[in-house]
Write a protein that holds these residues in place. Structure first.
Motif, PDB file in Angstrom:
ATOM      1  N   THR A   4      91.588  67.529 130.266  1.00 30.49           N
ATOM      2  CA  THR A   4      91.232  68.852 129.754  1.00 30.49           C
ATOM      3  C   THR A   4      90.924  68.855 128.268  1.00 30.49           C
ATOM      4  OG1 THR A   4      93.540  69.431 129.227  1.00 30.49           O
ATOM      5  CG2 THR A   4      92.767  69.903 131.465  1.00 30.49           C
ATOM      6  N   THR A   5      91.476  67.873 127.532  1.00 26.96           N
ATOM      7  CA  THR A   5      91.423  67.917 126.070  1.00 26.96           C
ATOM      8  C   THR A   5      91.016  66.559 125.516  1.00 26.96           C
ATOM      9  OG1 THR A   5      93.259  69.492 126.167  1.00 26.96           O
ATOM     10  CG2 THR A   5      92.691  68.583 124.006  1.00 26.96           C
ATOM     11  N   LEU A   6      90.088  66.564 124.575  1.00 27.18           N
ATOM     12  CA  LEU A   6      89.619  65.335 123.936  1.00 27.18           C
ATOM     13  C   LEU A   6      89.997  65.347 122.467  1.00 27.18           C
ATOM     14  CD1 LEU A   6      85.979  65.156 125.378  1.00 27.18           C
ATOM     15  CD2 LEU A   6      88.104  64.326 126.414  1.00 27.18           C
ATOM     16  N   GLY A   7      90.582  64.260 122.009  1.00 27.18           N
ATOM     17  CA  GLY A   7      90.865  64.081 120.597  1.00 27.18           C
ATOM     18  C   GLY A   7      89.872  63.101 119.996  1.00 27.18           C
ATOM     19  N   ARG A 117      88.414  71.057 125.720  1.00 25.52           N
ATOM     20  CA  ARG A 117      88.962  71.427 124.419  1.00 25.52           C
ATOM     21  C   ARG A 117      88.821  70.211 123.516  1.00 25.52           C
ATOM     22  NH1 ARG A 117      93.369  73.054 127.806  1.00 25.52           N
ATOM     23  NH2 ARG A 117      93.476  75.307 128.105  1.00 25.52           N
ATOM     24  N   LEU A 118      88.348  70.422 122.312  1.00 29.73           N
ATOM     25  CA  LEU A 118      88.141  69.318 121.377  1.00 29.73           C
ATOM     26  C   LEU A 118      89.055  69.484 120.172  1.00 29.73           C
ATOM     27  CD1 LEU A 118      84.243  68.916 121.295  1.00 29.73           C
ATOM     28  CD2 LEU A 118      85.893  68.027 122.955  1.00 29.73           C
ATOM     29  N   VAL A 119      89.731  68.391 119.807  1.00 30.02           N
ATOM     30  CA  VAL A 119      90.629  68.396 118.655  1.00 30.02           C
ATOM     31  C   VAL A 119      90.271  67.211 117.763  1.00 30.02           C
ATOM     32  CG1 VAL A 119      93.016  68.411 117.851  1.00 30.02           C
ATOM     33  CG2 VAL A 119      92.462  69.344 120.113  1.00 30.02           C
ATOM     34  N   ARG A 158     102.810  65.917 120.632  1.00 27.45           N
ATOM     35  CA  ARG A 158     102.861  67.273 120.078  1.00 27.45           C
ATOM     36  C   ARG A 158     101.494  67.921 120.040  1.00 27.45           C
ATOM     37  NH1 ARG A 158     101.258  69.428 115.603  1.00 27.45           N
ATOM     38  NH2 ARG A 158     100.908  67.445 114.517  1.00 27.45           N
ATOM     39  N   ILE A 159     100.498  67.187 119.545  1.00 24.83           N
ATOM     40  CA  ILE A 159      99.162  67.760 119.376  1.00 24.83           C
ATOM     41  C   ILE A 159      98.552  68.149 120.722  1.00 24.83           C
ATOM     42  CG2 ILE A 159      96.780  67.214 118.706  1.00 24.83           C
ATOM     43  CD1 ILE A 159      97.966  65.569 116.386  1.00 24.83           C
ATOM     44  N   PHE A 160      98.657  67.263 121.708  1.00 25.88           N
ATOM     45  CA  PHE A 160      98.027  67.550 122.995  1.00 25.88           C
ATOM     46  C   PHE A 160      98.810  68.578 123.804  1.00 25.88           C
ATOM     47  CE2 PHE A 160      95.598  63.873 121.829  1.00 25.88           C
ATOM     48  CZ  PHE A 160      94.363  64.081 122.424  1.00 25.88           C
ATOM     49  N   GLY A 174      88.540  56.762 119.245  1.00 30.30           N
ATOM     50  CA  GLY A 174      88.578  56.331 117.855  1.00 30.30           C
ATOM     51  C   GLY A 174      88.213  54.879 117.678  1.00 30.30           C
ATOM     52  N   ASN A 175      88.061  54.488 116.414  1.00 33.29           N
ATOM     53  CA  ASN A 175      87.663  53.116 116.097  1.00 33.29           C
ATOM     54  C   ASN A 175      88.843  52.238 115.707  1.00 33.29           C
ATOM     55  OD1 ASN A 175      87.996  54.434 113.456  1.00 33.29           O
ATOM     56  ND2 ASN A 175      87.106  52.560 112.629  1.00 33.29           N
TER      57      ASN A 175
END
Length: 232
Positions: A4-7, A117-119, A158-160, A174-175
């Motif tokens: 549901t959510t992408l960081g 959802r994008l974070v 926590r963030i997700f 991420g890289n």
């Protein structure tokens, strides 16, 4: 399991960053060429950066202070004030550099913003990261932005949980294997590695080969297809 959510990491995932550090480090070596060669100087600087992360955190300001400390050490406190001034000027120039998005970033993030959802999850100096985000023009595509001092499994959990439906239904892009991928997988989510340029030695880690929640891509444009495969 739905996602549901992408960081998204920011530096060297969404826009260029490390190359400015490399250019400044080359200038630093030129400033101190009368005292030491470039290779041993780079090793001393890396040692200083490792020592100072706990004091200064990640980002340009800590890098600048580590260069000054290294210059004092390698010259046995004989470094001219003019060289210190040049180091400070180089750091300030880095803080002013314009943001250049990496290829396919804008269209990929825009496409995914319709379905997930994008974070943005980035670490470093607060003011500098806010400046980069504002200049990037990507801010309106993200549902939330988190600027953290370190990326750890509890931080991702926590963030997700706060901005999504939990890490188990989240995916981090991420890289950095060390910061973006491994701790997210440990938190129970998916970690996607998109390498770019020459990685900072402090961020090096081995890939979790064969892990069902790990993937690597050569281009961020491949992310929508990966998500289709993971969710269908």
């Amino acid at each position: 399991m739905p996602i549901t959510t992408l960081g998204f990491d920011a530096d060297d995932t969404l826009w260029h960053n490390e190359r400015f550090f490399q250019l400044t480090q080359a200038h630093f070596a030129d400033l101190l060429r009368e005292y030491t060669d470039a290779d041993p100087l780079a090793e001393r600087l890396l040692e200083a950066e490792r020592r100072n992360i706990g004091h200064y955190g990640f980002g340009i300001k800590g890098f600048m202070l580590s260069m000054i400390e290294t210059a004092i050490e390698v010259t046995e406190a004989r470094v001219p004030a003019s060289v210190i001034a040049e180091i400070i000027a180089a750091g300030q120039e880095m803080l002013r550099h314009p943001i250049e998005l990496l290829p396919h970033v804008r269209e990929t993030v825009a496409q995914l913003s319709d379905s997930y959802r994008l974070v943005m999850i980035t670490k470093g100096d607060l003011l500098d990261q806010e400046r980069k985000l504002a200049q990037s023009g990507l801010g309106e595509l993200f549902d939330a932005v988190e600027i953290v001092s370190e990326k750890t499994p509890p931080v991702y959990a926590r963030i997700f949980a706060q901005h999504g439906t939990g890490a188990a239904e989240g995916l981090m892009v991420g890289n950095s294997m060390k910061s973006d991928v491994l701790p997210m997988i440990e938190a129970g989510g998916f970690g996607v590695f998109v390498p770019h340029g020459t990685p900072w030695a402090i961020e090096h880690a081995e890939a979790p080969g064969g892990h069902p929640r790990y993937a690597d891509l050569s281009d961020i444009a491949q992310l929508p297809r990966l998500l289709d495969r993971l969710t269908h």
